[in-house]
Design an enzyme around this catalytic site. Structure first.
Site, PDB file in Angstrom:
ATOM      1  N   ASN A   1       0.825   1.095   5.651  1.00  0.00           N
ATOM      2  CA  ASN A   1       1.728   0.278   4.580  1.00  0.00           C
ATOM      3  C   ASN A   1       2.450  -0.713   5.433  1.00  0.00           C
ATOM      4  O   ASN A   1       3.236  -0.481   6.064  1.00  0.00           O
ATOM      5  CB  ASN A   1       2.347   0.960   3.654  1.00  0.00           C
ATOM      6  CG  ASN A   1       3.291   0.287   2.775  1.00  0.00           C
ATOM      7  OD1 ASN A   1       4.237   0.844   2.419  1.00  0.00           O
ATOM      8  ND2 ASN A   1       2.803  -0.972   2.499  1.00  0.00           N
ATOM      9  N   GLY A   2       2.125  -1.896   5.150  1.00  0.00           N
ATOM     10  CA  GLY A   2       2.787  -3.053   5.785  1.00  0.00           C
ATOM     11  C   GLY A   2       2.137  -4.205   6.204  1.00  0.00           C
ATOM     12  O   GLY A   2       0.774  -4.349   5.751  1.00  0.00           O
TER      13      GLY A   2
ATOM     14  N   CYS B   1       0.932  -1.254   0.167  1.00  0.00           N
ATOM     15  CA  CYS B   1      -0.187  -0.015  -0.079  1.00  0.00           C
ATOM     16  C   CYS B   1       0.758   1.055   0.057  1.00  0.00           C
ATOM     17  O   CYS B   1       2.112   1.199   0.150  1.00  0.00           O
ATOM     18  CB  CYS B   1      -0.798  -0.092   1.360  1.00  0.00           C
ATOM     19  SG  CYS B   1      -1.969  -1.416   1.314  1.00  0.00           S
TER      20      CYS B   1
ATOM     21  N   TYR C   1      11.544  -4.211  -7.012  1.00  0.00           N
ATOM     22  CA  TYR C   1      10.178  -4.229  -7.668  1.00  0.00           C
ATOM     23  C   TYR C   1       9.339  -3.147  -7.442  1.00  0.00           C
ATOM     24  O   TYR C   1       8.823  -2.542  -8.154  1.00  0.00           O
ATOM     25  CB  TYR C   1       9.394  -5.541  -7.474  1.00  0.00           C
ATOM     26  CG  TYR C   1       7.893  -5.486  -8.196  1.00  0.00           C
ATOM     27  CD1 TYR C   1       7.869  -5.678  -9.724  1.00  0.00           C
ATOM     28  CD2 TYR C   1       6.778  -5.360  -7.408  1.00  0.00           C
ATOM     29  CE1 TYR C   1       6.444  -5.549  -9.936  1.00  0.00           C
ATOM     30  CE2 TYR C   1       5.534  -5.290  -7.999  1.00  0.00           C
ATOM     31  CZ  TYR C   1       5.546  -5.492  -9.457  1.00  0.00           C
ATOM     32  OH  TYR C   1       4.157  -5.302 -10.028  1.00  0.00           O
TER      33      TYR C   1
ATOM     34  N   GLY D   1      -0.482   0.553  -5.159  1.00  0.00           N
ATOM     35  CA  GLY D   1      -2.146  -0.067  -4.606  1.00  0.00           C
ATOM     36  C   GLY D   1      -2.993   0.435  -5.767  1.00  0.00           C
ATOM     37  O   GLY D   1      -3.125   1.591  -5.658  1.00  0.00           O
TER      38      GLY D   1
HETATM   39  P1  AMP Z   1       5.379 -14.222 -11.712  1.00  0.00           P
HETATM   40  O1  AMP Z   1       4.618 -14.017 -12.898  1.00  0.00           O
HETATM   41  O2  AMP Z   1       4.226 -14.695 -10.806  1.00  0.00           O
HETATM   42  O3  AMP Z   1       6.450 -14.734 -11.918  1.00  0.00           O
HETATM   43  O4  AMP Z   1       5.599 -12.795 -11.434  1.00  0.00           O
HETATM   44  C1  AMP Z   1       6.771 -12.173 -11.690  1.00  0.00           C
HETATM   45  C2  AMP Z   1       6.246 -10.752 -12.418  1.00  0.00           C
HETATM   46  O5  AMP Z   1       5.367 -10.164 -11.448  1.00  0.00           O
HETATM   47  C3  AMP Z   1       7.810 -10.088 -12.635  1.00  0.00           C
HETATM   48  O6  AMP Z   1       7.389  -9.420 -14.064  1.00  0.00           O
HETATM   49  C4  AMP Z   1       7.390  -8.741 -11.709  1.00  0.00           C
HETATM   50  O7  AMP Z   1       7.684  -7.591 -12.187  1.00  0.00           O
HETATM   51  C5  AMP Z   1       6.241  -8.798 -11.100  1.00  0.00           C
HETATM   52  N1  AMP Z   1       5.902  -8.905  -9.737  1.00  0.00           N
HETATM   53  C6  AMP Z   1       6.973  -9.422  -8.769  1.00  0.00           C
HETATM   54  N2  AMP Z   1       6.698  -9.232  -7.479  1.00  0.00           N
HETATM   55  C7  AMP Z   1       5.216  -8.670  -7.663  1.00  0.00           C
HETATM   56  C8  AMP Z   1       4.271  -8.568  -6.553  1.00  0.00           C
HETATM   57  N3  AMP Z   1       4.470  -8.602  -5.295  1.00  0.00           N
HETATM   58  N4  AMP Z   1       3.179  -7.927  -7.136  1.00  0.00           N
HETATM   59  C9  AMP Z   1       2.839  -7.556  -8.282  1.00  0.00           C
HETATM   60  N5  AMP Z   1       3.937  -8.033  -9.317  1.00  0.00           N
HETATM   61  C10 AMP Z   1       4.982  -8.674  -8.900  1.00  0.00           C
END
Ligand code: AMP
Length: 496
Positions: free
Chosen positions: A123-124, A22, A268, A48
């Protein structure tokens, strides 16, 4: 207060426990407080996208607007912003999975207490939130939301301390985990960061008026000056004095601990133009790409990022390797982040909605594909297939962070351990085969530390928290340890 209450039927009990990320923003003493808060939240929208809320206080009444959807869907209406009258306002953008997607969980949360009204935004995630909540409920507390943030309101209400700020400190001192919080009373704006400083929180200033927000990009959008980071374990209390001036009081109620900001903010979450922990996020991501090219070189014709997350690292990789950078994947910006979709099936579909191959720069080429992270593996599988369909001769994946073996309990959306890609495959070769790539390499933990902090991981006293990669959690995980004792309904209690 405008809030709608829905039944427990709204919750999917089959969903993973809730995980959210968040953003928070608050300003004190400014005539345009609500409008500035809306702009700040807009800049924090990447943290978010499911819901947003603003609470203001106009000297007589607290006003609140909380809505599902993007900040721009609601908080661009001049009449609404005007109704959020007053010189103090705070807001929250929220991202959650299914169970938490109800209006009553949208923050800021508000309560009328013996010391007056108080709004809080978080946030957390509290790692003892469920345990505290259970205790409160068995003591007769009535919880209106399933958000763990509400626990703090109850603890403030029960505190014997005299002032609202002392009560707030009393309450958060009982909480464990990761929290960057903002609270607002009739005269005060309060900001607090957990003792290890897992989530970011900064202090800014506009026309001499204090602001707190998750990232500096929310200051930039309104032309505010960055003052400093809120320190780990610090509580800053800004109070309007009878003469109209604002006093600023910094306290350190918790035992001093070493700061351990979450590395995933750099990998990220944070926006590339933000300065987090004194570092430009874009530059740290570029450094991850440099280090990746050094650690895992490959012969190829083009470096292609998975946009937008992989773009800065791909620029770094291209610069270090001398392989040309190309936008071989085009992102459609009009869909939300992949993780927003609550089920795996829809998430997989979402990847297609989000990305398409730029055949002209892919066809017949040996491609190095750069992504910031692999979590479930959904994105990688789809994108490799997409590149092959577009005629790529070879696809080599280079990931700008280490393998993710552990879930997060501090407010980031990661699935349970058994759904993490790295835990579902024995070897790197198996992973590569599953994704359908020609080769696959991840950045090392030391490579990540060097990219962010300039030096290798200090194994005795790590400079950051890197629990997703190492399992070294900076706090105890009380709720997790007692997970079996909680009912499914209790486990659905979400985080901020
Ligand atoms: P995945 O498709 O499940 O392997 O997620 C990896 C992709 O999602 C990467 O392209 C990241 O940029 C993005 N990503 C990584 N961590 C998160 C997160 N916590 N929430 C949303 N997207 C994420």
């Amino acid at each position: 207060m405008n809030s709608s209450f829905q039944d427990f039927d709204d919750f999917s009990l089959d969903d993973d426990t809730l995980h959210e990320e968040c953003g928070v923003f608050g300003i004190l003493g400014h005539p345009d407080a609500a409008a500035l808060t809306a702009l700040g939240l807009h800049a924090l929208q990447h943290r978010g996208q499911e819901a947003a809320g603003i609470v203001s206080y106009d000297g007589q009444q607290f006003r609140s607007e909380r809505h599902m959807g993007l900040v721009g869907d609601h908080f661009t209406d001049p009449a609404m912003l005007e109704a959020l009258s007053g010189q103090m306002a705070m807001g929250h953008v929220r991202y959650s999975t299914t169970g938490g997607t109800v209006l009553r969980n949208v923050q800021p949360l508000f309560a009328e207490l013996a010391v007056g009204g108080i709004a809080i935004a978080h946030n957390g995630n509290f790692t003892n939130g469920l345990s505290m909540r259970r205790k409160l409920i068995s003591d007769g507390a009535i919880c209106q939301s399933t958000s763990d943030t509400e626990v703090v309101l109850h603890l403030i209400a029960r505190s014997r301390a005299k002032t609202s700020s002392d009560r707030f400190i009393d309450a958060i001192s009982q909480m464990e985990g990761g929290y960057s919080m903002i609270a607002m009373t009739r005269t005060k704006l309060i900001a607090a960061r957990d003792p290890t400083g897992i989530r970011p929180l900064v202090m800014g200033e506009l026309d001499g008026k204090p602001i707190f927000c998750s990232e500096t990009c929310a200051l930039d959008i309104i032309g505010a000056k960055f003052v400093r980071d809120v320190e780990n374990g610090e509580v800053i209390i800004c109070e309007v004095q009878p003469d109209g001036s604002i006093s600023i009081d910094s306290r350190k109620p918790a035992l001093q601990q070493k700061e351990r900001l979450c590395l995933f903010e750099y990998v990220y979450f944070a926006r590339p133009d933000s300065i987090v922990g004194g570092r430009n996020v874009y530059q740290t991501r570029k450094n991850m790409g440099f280090n990746l090219a050094k650690e895992a070189p490959v012969e190829a014709d083009v470096v292609v990022p998975v946009p937008d997350g992989g773009t800065p690292a791909a620029i770094g990789f291209a610069q270090e390797s001398g392989i040309p950078f190309e936008l071989g994947i085009i992102r459609n910006h009009y869909v939300g982040r992949t993780f927003i979709e609550p089920t795996q099936q829809i998430r997989a579909f979402g990847v297609k909605l989000k990305h398409s191959a730029n055949r002209a720069v892919i066809s017949g080429k040996r491609v190095v594909l750069i992504d910031d992270s692999i979590v479930r593996g959904t994105t990688s599988v789809k994108i490799v297939q997409m590149l092959r369909d577009a005629g790529a001769k070879e696809v080599h994946i280079r990931v700008a962070s280490p393998m993710i073996f552990y879930s997060d309990y501090y407010g980031i959306d990661t699935p349970d351990r058994d759904k993490l890609f790295a835990n579902n495959h024995e070897t790197l070769e198996d992973m590569c085969k599953f994704i359908g790539a020609d080769s696959l390499q991840f950045l090392s933990i030391d490579g990540l530390y060097e990219a962010v902090g300039g030096e290798k991981r200090n194994n005795a006293l790590p400079q950051f928290t890197d629990h997703q990669f190492t399992g070294d959690y900076p706090t105890r995980l009380l709720d997790k340890e007692h997970e079996d004792e909680f009912s499914k309904i209790e486990l659905l209690a979400g985080n901020g």
